[in-house]
Design an enzyme around this catalytic site. Sequence first.
Site, PDB file in Angstrom:
ATOM      1  N   GLU A 207       0.844  -1.206   0.000  1.00  0.00           N
ATOM      2  CA  GLU A 207       0.000   0.000   0.000  1.00  0.00           C
ATOM      3  C   GLU A 207       0.876   1.252   0.000  1.00  0.00           C
ATOM      4  O   GLU A 207       0.596   2.224  -0.691  1.00  0.00           O
ATOM      5  CB  GLU A 207      -0.896   0.046   1.259  1.00  0.00           C
ATOM      6  CG  GLU A 207      -1.863  -1.109   1.407  1.00  0.00           C
ATOM      7  CD  GLU A 207      -1.264  -2.280   2.184  1.00  0.00           C
ATOM      8  OE1 GLU A 207      -0.081  -2.602   1.968  1.00  0.00           O
ATOM      9  OE2 GLU A 207      -1.993  -2.867   2.999  1.00  0.00           O
TER      10      GLU A 207
ATOM     11  N   CYS B  45      -2.692  -3.486   7.112  1.00  0.00           N
ATOM     12  CA  CYS B  45      -2.410  -3.787   8.524  1.00  0.00           C
ATOM     13  C   CYS B  45      -2.748  -2.599   9.414  1.00  0.00           C
ATOM     14  O   CYS B  45      -2.672  -1.438   9.005  1.00  0.00           O
ATOM     15  CB  CYS B  45      -0.957  -4.211   8.708  1.00  0.00           C
ATOM     16  SG  CYS B  45       0.220  -2.900   8.385  1.00  0.00           S
TER      17      CYS B  45
ATOM     18  N   SER C  39      21.857 -44.680   1.564  1.00  0.00           N
ATOM     19  CA  SER C  39      20.943 -43.973   0.643  1.00  0.00           C
ATOM     20  C   SER C  39      21.680 -42.934  -0.201  1.00  0.00           C
ATOM     21  O   SER C  39      21.051 -42.167  -0.928  1.00  0.00           O
ATOM     22  CB  SER C  39      19.821 -43.285   1.433  1.00  0.00           C
ATOM     23  OG  SER C  39      20.349 -42.248   2.218  1.00  0.00           O
TER      24      SER C  39
ATOM     25  N   ARG D 233      14.994 -26.442   0.161  1.00  0.00           N
ATOM     26  CA  ARG D 233      15.369 -26.192   1.566  1.00  0.00           C
ATOM     27  C   ARG D 233      15.467 -24.696   1.846  1.00  0.00           C
ATOM     28  O   ARG D 233      15.038 -24.225   2.901  1.00  0.00           O
ATOM     29  CB  ARG D 233      16.722 -26.831   1.874  1.00  0.00           C
ATOM     30  CG  ARG D 233      16.683 -28.335   2.002  1.00  0.00           C
ATOM     31  CD  ARG D 233      18.078 -28.855   2.217  1.00  0.00           C
ATOM     32  NE  ARG D 233      18.114 -30.297   2.419  1.00  0.00           N
ATOM     33  CZ  ARG D 233      19.237 -30.989   2.509  1.00  0.00           C
ATOM     34  NH1 ARG D 233      20.412 -30.389   2.416  1.00  0.00           N
ATOM     35  NH2 ARG D 233      19.197 -32.290   2.707  1.00  0.00           N
TER      36      ARG D 233
ATOM     37  N   LEU E 161      21.892 -30.735   6.147  1.00  0.00           N
ATOM     38  CA  LEU E 161      20.530 -30.195   6.073  1.00  0.00           C
ATOM     39  C   LEU E 161      20.477 -28.721   5.701  1.00  0.00           C
ATOM     40  O   LEU E 161      19.578 -28.005   6.116  1.00  0.00           O
ATOM     41  CB  LEU E 161      19.773 -30.393   7.401  1.00  0.00           C
ATOM     42  CG  LEU E 161      19.570 -31.833   7.873  1.00  0.00           C
ATOM     43  CD1 LEU E 161      18.778 -31.849   9.183  1.00  0.00           C
ATOM     44  CD2 LEU E 161      18.840 -32.673   6.833  1.00  0.00           C
TER      45      LEU E 161
ATOM     46  N   GLY F 190      13.662 -40.122   7.911  1.00  0.00           N
ATOM     47  CA  GLY F 190      13.510 -41.237   6.975  1.00  0.00           C
ATOM     48  C   GLY F 190      12.082 -41.772   6.939  1.00  0.00           C
ATOM     49  O   GLY F 190      11.119 -41.061   7.237  1.00  0.00           O
TER      50      GLY F 190
HETATM   51  N1  LIG Z   1      15.976 -41.335   0.264  1.00  0.00           N
HETATM   52  C1  LIG Z   1      15.581 -40.389   1.082  1.00  0.00           C
HETATM   53  O1  LIG Z   1      14.927 -39.424   0.691  1.00  0.00           O
HETATM   54  C2  LIG Z   1      15.959 -40.474   2.536  1.00  0.00           C
HETATM   55  C3  LIG Z   1      15.784 -39.342   3.341  1.00  0.00           C
HETATM   56  C4  LIG Z   1      16.104 -39.445   4.692  1.00  0.00           C
HETATM   57  C5  LIG Z   1      16.572 -40.647   5.204  1.00  0.00           C
HETATM   58  N2  LIG Z   1      16.739 -41.693   4.375  1.00  0.00           N
HETATM   59  C6  LIG Z   1      17.208 -42.976   4.904  1.00  0.00           C
HETATM   60  O2  LIG Z   1      16.249 -43.413   5.841  1.00  0.00           O
HETATM   61  C7  LIG Z   1      16.900 -44.241   6.809  1.00  0.00           C
HETATM   62  C8  LIG Z   1      16.418 -43.859   8.184  1.00  0.00           C
HETATM   63  O3  LIG Z   1      15.013 -43.961   8.211  1.00  0.00           O
HETATM   64  P1  LIG Z   1      14.253 -44.660   9.409  1.00  0.00           P
HETATM   65  O4  LIG Z   1      12.858 -44.838   8.998  1.00  0.00           O
HETATM   66  O5  LIG Z   1      15.020 -45.857   9.809  1.00  0.00           O
HETATM   67  O6  LIG Z   1      14.424 -43.631  10.592  1.00  0.00           O
HETATM   68  P2  LIG Z   1      14.097 -42.081  10.806  1.00  0.00           P
HETATM   69  O7  LIG Z   1      12.740 -41.773  10.324  1.00  0.00           O
HETATM   70  O8  LIG Z   1      15.224 -41.275  10.282  1.00  0.00           O
HETATM   71  O9  LIG Z   1      14.184 -42.006  12.378  1.00  0.00           O
HETATM   72  C9  LIG Z   1      13.284 -42.779  13.104  1.00  0.00           C
HETATM   73  C10 LIG Z   1      13.424 -42.477  14.564  1.00  0.00           C
HETATM   74  O10 LIG Z   1      13.113 -41.113  14.814  1.00  0.00           O
HETATM   75  C11 LIG Z   1      12.276 -41.009  15.934  1.00  0.00           C
HETATM   76  N3  LIG Z   1      10.925 -40.611  15.477  1.00  0.00           N
HETATM   77  C12 LIG Z   1      10.545 -40.293  14.222  1.00  0.00           C
HETATM   78  N4  LIG Z   1       9.247 -39.941  14.181  1.00  0.00           N
HETATM   79  C13 LIG Z   1       8.793 -40.064  15.459  1.00  0.00           C
HETATM   80  C14 LIG Z   1       7.547 -39.849  16.052  1.00  0.00           C
HETATM   81  N5  LIG Z   1       6.467 -39.422  15.348  1.00  0.00           N
HETATM   82  N6  LIG Z   1       7.423 -40.075  17.387  1.00  0.00           N
HETATM   83  C15 LIG Z   1       8.493 -40.497  18.110  1.00  0.00           C
HETATM   84  N7  LIG Z   1       9.715 -40.713  17.582  1.00  0.00           N
HETATM   85  C16 LIG Z   1       9.856 -40.490  16.262  1.00  0.00           C
HETATM   86  C17 LIG Z   1      12.251 -42.386  16.567  1.00  0.00           C
HETATM   87  O11 LIG Z   1      13.376 -42.440  17.408  1.00  0.00           O
HETATM   88  P3  LIG Z   1      13.386 -43.305  18.800  1.00  0.00           P
HETATM   89  O12 LIG Z   1      13.040 -44.699  18.378  1.00  0.00           O
HETATM   90  O13 LIG Z   1      14.787 -43.125  19.291  1.00  0.00           O
HETATM   91  O14 LIG Z   1      12.366 -42.705  19.673  1.00  0.00           O
HETATM   92  C18 LIG Z   1      12.431 -43.290  15.376  1.00  0.00           C
HETATM   93  O15 LIG Z   1      12.957 -44.552  15.688  1.00  0.00           O
HETATM   94  C19 LIG Z   1      18.371 -44.029   6.615  1.00  0.00           C
HETATM   95  O16 LIG Z   1      18.899 -45.184   5.970  1.00  0.00           O
HETATM   96  C20 LIG Z   1      18.482 -42.851   5.690  1.00  0.00           C
HETATM   97  O17 LIG Z   1      19.607 -42.974   4.844  1.00  0.00           O
HETATM   98  C21 LIG Z   1      16.439 -41.640   3.060  1.00  0.00           C
END
Ligand SMILES: NC(=O)c1ccc[n+]([C@@H]2O[C@H](COP(=O)([O-])OP(=O)(O)OC[C@H]3O[C@@H](n4cnc5c(N)ncnc54)[C@H](OP(=O)(O)O)[C@@H]3O)[C@@H](O)[C@H]2O)c1
Length: 336
Positions: free
Chosen positions: A54, A77, A169, A185, A205, A272
């Site tokens: 404005e 505003c 990955s 990002r 990140l 992940g």
């Molecule tokens: N290709 C891609 O785009 C990409 C991107 C990112 C990652 N990755 C790959 O993904 C793999 C990891 O994935 P992931 O599924 O094993 O693990 P993750 O999602 O990275 O981490 C999982 C952990 O985070 C915590 N968490 C996540 N969400 C939660 C929620 N809503 N409430 C409570 N805790 C939560 C928990 O930790 P606690 O159990 O300690 O509580 C859970 O065990 C890696 O190999 C990585 O290289 C790939």
Amino acid sequence: MKNNDKYFMKLAIKEAKKANNEVFPNPKVGCLIVKDGKVVSKGFHKRFGGRHAEQVAIDNLPQNITNATMYVTLEPCAHKGKTAPCIDLINPSIINRVVISSLDPNPSASGGINAILNKKILVTKNVCSIKSKKINQRFFTYHEKKRPYIIIKAALTLDGFIAESNGVSKWITNEKSRQSVHFLRSNCDAILIGNKTAIIDNPSLDSHGTGKDPIPVIIDRSKSLKKSLKIFKKNPIILSRDILNNKPMDNVKIILDELYKRNIQSVLVEGGGFTITHFLDSGFFDELHLYYAPKFLGSGLSIFNTIKSIKDSSNLVLKKVDKFNSDFRVIYKRKY
Ligand SMILES: NC(=O)c1ccc[n+]([C@@H]2O[C@H](COP(=O)([O-])OP(=O)(O)OC[C@H]3O[C@@H](n4cnc5c(N)ncnc54)[C@H](OP(=O)(O)O)[C@@H]3O)[C@@H](O)[C@H]2O)c1
């Protein structure tokens, strides 16, 4: 008059769209001043802390204009922030009617309409409001839904895996795809990952110099991550048992409440699979950005780990498909 209002408001929206992300956390706003059916001045809000749309339009006005109509994409505003309240700039001897597209959902800035009416200026509101809200989806989601705008991003093989079974990955997608992620990002306030991704990938990140870096947010209930990980150089937000419980689905809402409290308007959920699964399952997401590379793994970590049947609707609308050499990215929006 009604059709003219739509015509000029569409021009004001076009003006608002000239703004880029330098305006964040403010919304993109455009303004026109029209006299006898002709646009005599226009402007848009260019950067956070800079002049509002404005003010730019008023500053650009030729001399001796009276009885003009102002078209503005967002309610002017009524509060003093980085600049003076816009309503103070609207002079009834110059502008005798203000046409507004969307009302301001930000409680600390709203109230402009009443202040304008008190000056005995006519007000017409809600002209092309669906269109004008679309250019500020993050802003409106934040203020109306009281949570950040959520974008889920993942890199996948053609058979839908985000990592090998051993967690590797790097890298599924090519450099061009990854550069586009750096740009994505730079447009988000925060970036969220689970603790397993933090440990296995040790990601930075950041935007790799493409623009501003998002605030890293890590879900680490037991606060057990080693401080030597790269993300600790960026002063991350660690979400732990201090606020989280044992129910991952409940935690999604708790996380979003926390980010809202911290004024985070947009969050990029980068994985992940466990982390993404609970955002998808809870329905708390606005966009999905899936980058596919021409690779097959046969087995590995999936992006989604809840068992569903084909008939379960996913409520997604295809918005865009882009090519990055042999990779492609598909963008879906959630339908509400
Ligand atoms: N290709 C891609 O785009 C990409 C991107 C990112 C990652 N990755 C790959 O993904 C793999 C990891 O994935 P992931 O599924 O094993 O693990 P993750 O999602 O990275 O981490 C999982 C952990 O985070 C915590 N968490 C996540 N969400 C939660 C929620 N809503 N409430 C409570 N805790 C939560 C928990 O930790 P606690 O159990 O300690 O509580 C859970 O065990 C890696 O190999 C990585 O290289 C790939």
